[in-house]
Design an enzyme around this catalytic site. Structure first.
Site, short mmCIF file in Angstrom:
data_model
loop_
_atom_site.label_atom_id
_atom_site.label_comp_id
_atom_site.label_asym_id
_atom_site.label_seq_id
_atom_site.Cartn_x
_atom_site.Cartn_y
_atom_site.Cartn_z
N THR A 49 0.61 -1.45 -0.04
CA THR A 49 -0.02 0.07 0.05
C THR A 49 0.98 1.18 -0.08
OG1 THR A 49 -1.74 -1.15 1.43
CG2 THR A 49 -1.88 1.17 1.39
N TYR A 90 3.46 -12.88 5.83
CA TYR A 90 2.40 -12.11 4.91
C TYR A 90 2.17 -13.21 3.94
CZ TYR A 90 0.47 -8.17 1.75
OH TYR A 90 -0.43 -7.75 0.92
N LYS A 125 -0.30 -12.60 8.52
CA LYS A 125 -1.38 -11.62 7.76
C LYS A 125 -1.68 -12.70 6.54
CE LYS A 125 -2.10 -7.54 4.88
NZ LYS A 125 -1.40 -6.64 4.03
#
Length: 305
Positions: free
Chosen positions: A50, A138, A166
């Site tokens: 992001t 992740y 995550k």
């Protein structure tokens, strides 16, 4: 075994504002950080996708992480993303995270190479060793090409630093697997449109890009589900958020939407770095309408007490 770091709450993968010439807009980044902390998010992630990490070099990513750490002044934990195509770059980012005093690292599979479970585990453990910090794994096979599967988790789970994962696969069966077979690895929601399901299965944290510009609304869902255990309220909040989730997760313009949302809050995040381009007028209008309805609906739900 008690984890060395408990991931609880809303963790925002912070956008990176840029000037028109592509340089980092440090003043705007400081504004974003202050807005997020004052809004009550529980942690910041620097150097995630992001934040457009793929369009930044290692030195620049460490500089952004250092700035984020210094600006936050210890008020919330700062997690540094170490995802990179080449292992030496990830190790350099992990070492940099340790040197700037980061609280943890976010550790992803290197994209494009499609490693085996064993290769991926050995890569992760090398990065873990370089940082010697708490680790949030992740899992994002849509971008990385492979899952962090059971062999991987069995291998890396031997390190006490591995605290959380995550989960961004979008496969609800992975949520079941993690909750049932890997309870010692804290499960964090990484798929926004499945946040309610993650909380129902015991997740205590949510890494959500949308919290860059709607922190109060993301906190409302977290508090309803994970803190109050009020899933009736949680379902209503989630239903109000679903149009935004569809735009973000299925619209194909995730970062563009996030940065426009931040700009709507009065913080100019500037352009995306290539190859991405900003939203067109129709996309902006559609997103703005979704945000307007979402905020009004969740405010009404919250007002009911």
């Amino acid at each position: 075994m008690t984890p060395i770091f408990k991931f609880e709450g809303i963790y925002t993968p912070v956008v990176t504002p840029f000037h028109d010439d592509g340089s980092v807009h440090w003043e705007a980044l400081a504004e974003v950080i202050e807005f997020l902390i004052s809004s009550g998010v529980h942690g910041l992630i620097s150097g995630g996708s992001t934040g457009e990490n793929y369009a930044q070099g290692v030195e620049e990513r460490i500089a952004v992480a250092k700035f984020t750490r210094e600006q936050s002044k210890g008020r919330v934990p700062v997690i540094v993303g170490t995802g990179a195509m080449m292992t030496p770059d990830s190790i350099a980012l992990a070492t940099g995270a340790r040197e700037i005093g980061a609280d943890a690292i976010l550790l992803a599979t290197p994209p494009y190479s499609v490693p085996t479970e064993r290769e991926n585990a050995l890569n992760a453990l090398a990065i873990d060793k370089a940082a010697n910090l708490p680790v949030m794994l992740y899992n994002y096979p849509g971008r990385m090409g492979v899952h962090m599967g059971e062999e991987f988790l069995d291998r890396v789970g031997r390190s006490r630093n591995i605290c959380a994962i995550k989960e961004s696969s979008g496969d609800i069966n992975r949520v079941h697997l993690l909750a049932r077979d890997y309870p010692h690895i804290q499960m964090s929601c990484g798929m926004d449109d499945q946040a309610l399901e993650f909380f129902a299965w015991g997740a205590r944290s949510w890494v959500c890009g949308g919290s860059n510009f709607l922190p109060a609304e993301h906190l409302a869902l977290y508090n309803a589900c994970a803190v109050e255990g009020n899933f009736d309220k949680g379902r209503r909040i989630m239903a109000a958020m679903m149009p935004l989730m569809r735009v973000l997760e299925q619209g194909g313009k995730f970062i563009q939407c996030i940065k426009h949302g931040v700009t709507l809050n009065g913080i100019d995040t500037g352009p995306m770095r290539p190859p991405l381009k900003g939203l067109n007028k129709d996309d902006k209008r559609a997103l703005e309408q979704v945000i307007k309805v979402l905020k009004r609906t969740i405010a009404d739900i919250q007002a009911e007490g």
